[in-house]
Write an enzyme that holds these catalytic residues in place. Structure first.
Site, short mmCIF file in Angstrom:
data_model
loop_
_atom_site.label_atom_id
_atom_site.label_comp_id
_atom_site.label_asym_id
_atom_site.label_seq_id
_atom_site.Cartn_x
_atom_site.Cartn_y
_atom_site.Cartn_z
N SER A 50 0.85 -1.20 0.00
CA SER A 50 0.00 0.00 0.00
C SER A 50 0.88 1.25 0.00
O SER A 50 2.11 1.16 0.19
CB SER A 50 -0.87 0.00 1.26
OG SER A 50 -0.05 0.20 2.40
N ASP A 82 -1.21 -1.75 -3.96
CA ASP A 82 -2.56 -1.78 -3.40
C ASP A 82 -3.10 -0.34 -3.27
O ASP A 82 -2.43 0.53 -2.70
CB ASP A 82 -2.48 -2.44 -2.02
CG ASP A 82 -3.83 -2.83 -1.45
OD1 ASP A 82 -4.77 -3.03 -2.24
OD2 ASP A 82 -3.93 -2.96 -0.21
N GLY A 181 -10.53 -3.32 7.32
CA GLY A 181 -10.19 -3.18 8.74
C GLY A 181 -10.58 -4.38 9.59
O GLY A 181 -11.16 -5.35 9.11
N HIS A 213 -11.79 -6.75 -2.00
CA HIS A 213 -11.00 -6.10 -0.94
C HIS A 213 -11.70 -6.34 0.39
O HIS A 213 -12.82 -6.85 0.44
CB HIS A 213 -10.91 -4.60 -1.21
CG HIS A 213 -9.91 -4.25 -2.25
ND1 HIS A 213 -8.76 -3.58 -1.98
CD2 HIS A 213 -9.89 -4.51 -3.58
CE1 HIS A 213 -8.07 -3.42 -3.11
NE2 HIS A 213 -8.74 -3.97 -4.09
N ILE A 257 -6.30 -9.78 1.81
CA ILE A 257 -6.31 -10.02 3.25
C ILE A 257 -5.12 -9.31 3.88
O ILE A 257 -3.97 -9.59 3.53
CB ILE A 257 -6.26 -11.54 3.55
CG1 ILE A 257 -7.49 -12.22 2.95
CG2 ILE A 257 -6.17 -11.79 5.05
CD1 ILE A 257 -7.45 -13.73 2.96
N SER A 259 -5.78 -7.34 7.44
CA SER A 259 -6.05 -7.23 8.89
C SER A 259 -5.85 -8.55 9.64
O SER A 259 -5.28 -8.56 10.74
CB SER A 259 -7.47 -6.72 9.13
OG SER A 259 -7.64 -5.46 8.53
P1 13P Z 1 -8.80 -6.31 5.26
O1 13P Z 1 -8.66 -5.05 6.09
O2 13P Z 1 -10.17 -6.88 5.39
O3 13P Z 1 -7.72 -7.29 5.55
O4 13P Z 1 -8.66 -5.86 3.71
C1 13P Z 1 -7.39 -5.69 3.14
C2 13P Z 1 -7.47 -5.05 1.81
O5 13P Z 1 -8.50 -4.93 1.17
C3 13P Z 1 -6.21 -4.56 1.23
O6 13P Z 1 -6.43 -3.87 0.04
O1 G3H Z 2 -6.78 -1.78 2.21
C1 G3H Z 2 -5.81 -1.35 2.82
C2 G3H Z 2 -4.76 -2.25 3.35
O2 G3H Z 2 -5.23 -2.95 4.47
C3 G3H Z 2 -3.51 -1.50 3.61
O3 G3H Z 2 -3.56 -0.81 4.80
O4 G3H Z 2 -3.02 1.49 4.06
O5 G3H Z 2 -2.76 0.79 6.47
O6 G3H Z 2 -1.17 -0.05 4.72
P1 G3H Z 2 -2.56 0.45 5.02
ZN ZN Z 3 -8.30 -2.83 -0.06
#
Ligand code: 13P
Ligand code: G3H
Ligand code: ZN
Length: 311
Positions: A50, A82, A181, A213, A257, A259
């Protein structure tokens, strides 16, 4: 095996009725946990970074760590950006060696989402990279964007054909009830996915890979460990794994995935310090965290995604 795009893995996943896990990475231990799990399960895997991860670790470090993982692996691995917020971050990632990027202009008006996605697709395809875009809005937190549950919006199946045709995008993230989240739903709620919408979208886009997502399930056993050893994670539930399995058997080829892996990592560290208050060598607690994260990834591959032995 060198880094690959997601093209081939999605084609096989679509035909085989399973999905590829896209797991977020921020440091070496996470990359090792995920890649070791994928190798032991003989599963293709997507490592995703990300904007927050780029800021935390410096993308050059992450790219080199991923290259090290690839060198020591026998399964196909894709490196994906991401939630790319604009053309510049997508371009920087493509130039840096990512094999897949997401341009997330889903919060922008329709025409703008199409224009920016098209611009990324043109650059990416000219550089051998594939692109994921998004239609619809998920509730939850992504980087600095916090979408309230009221503003969340399911993807409209009537829009997907035109969007894909006009942008040339390679895969599409949709909103059918998942949410970002670890605090998605309150206990007692019934977080079912709108598989009817997914089915409609699948009909409009035959053989086209769909992305979910916000697909963490919030593992109650790991949350219990966090809370047993001094943490205070509020009661919450995530997306039932049974729902994700159904989606993976349909048009969904990529399931994100993050969180759940964070919770596993944190649970192991809290437990480690509670049991060994004298420890101060990071290898001891990060080693435990890596092991618990690896176990979580294996569980997802085997019991949720169905991608074991598909490498
Ligand atoms: P979660 O927060 O459900 O793990 O989703 C992660 C995600 O969509 C990353 O792009
Ligand atoms: O969808 C987002 C991902 O869980 C990445 O999270 O932006 O805190 O790195 P982050
Ligand atoms: Zn996402």
């Amino acid at each position: 095996m060198p880094l690959v795009t997601t093209k081939e893995m999605f084609k096989k996943a679509y035909e085989g009725g399973y999905a590829i896990g896209a797991f977020n990475v921020n440091n070496m231990e996470m990359i090792q946990a995920i890649v070791e799990a994928a190798n032991e399960c003989k599963s293709p895997v997507i490592l995703q970074v990300s904007a927050g991860a780029r800021k935390y670790a410096n993308p050059t470090y992450l790219i080199h760590l991923v290259k090290a993982a690839v060198e020591t692996s026998e399964v196909p691995i894709a490196l994906h950006l991401d939630h790319g917020a604009d053309f510049e971050i997508c371009k920087a990632s493509i130039d840096g060696g990512f094999t897949s990027v997401m341009i997330d202009a889903s919060s922008k008006p329709w025409e703008e989402n199409i224009a920016i996605t098209r611009q990324v697709v043109e650059y990416a395809h000219a550089h051998g990279c594939v692109v994921e875009a998004e239609l619809g809005k998920l509730a939850g937190i992504e980087d600095d964007v916090n979408v309230a549950a009221d503003d969340a919006m399911f993807t409209n199946p009537n829009e997907v054909q035109e969007f894909v045709a006009k942008t040339g995008v390679d895969s599409l993230a949709i909103a059918i009830g998942t949410s970002h989240g670890a605090y998605k739903f309150k206990p007692g709620q019934d977080p079912k996915l709108r598989l009817d919408i997914l089915e409609e979208i699948g009909k409009r886009l035959p053989e086209f890979p769909i992305v979910l997502h916000g697909a963490s399930s919030v593992p109650q056993d790991k949350v219990a460990i966090v809370n047993q050893f001094g943490g205070h994670m509020p009661d919450a539930i995530g997306i039932p794994e049974s729902e994700l399995k159904k989606a993976a058997a349909m048009a969904v080829c990529k399931i994100n995935i993050d969180s759940d892996l964070r919770v596993a990592f944190t649970a192991a560290i809290r437990k480690h310090f509670a049991e060994h208050p004298d420890h101060f060598d990071p290898r001891q607690y990060l080693g435990d965290a890596r092991a618990m994260m690896k176990e979580m990834v294996k569980h997802k591959i085997i019991n949720v995604l169905g991608s074991a032995n598909k490498a």
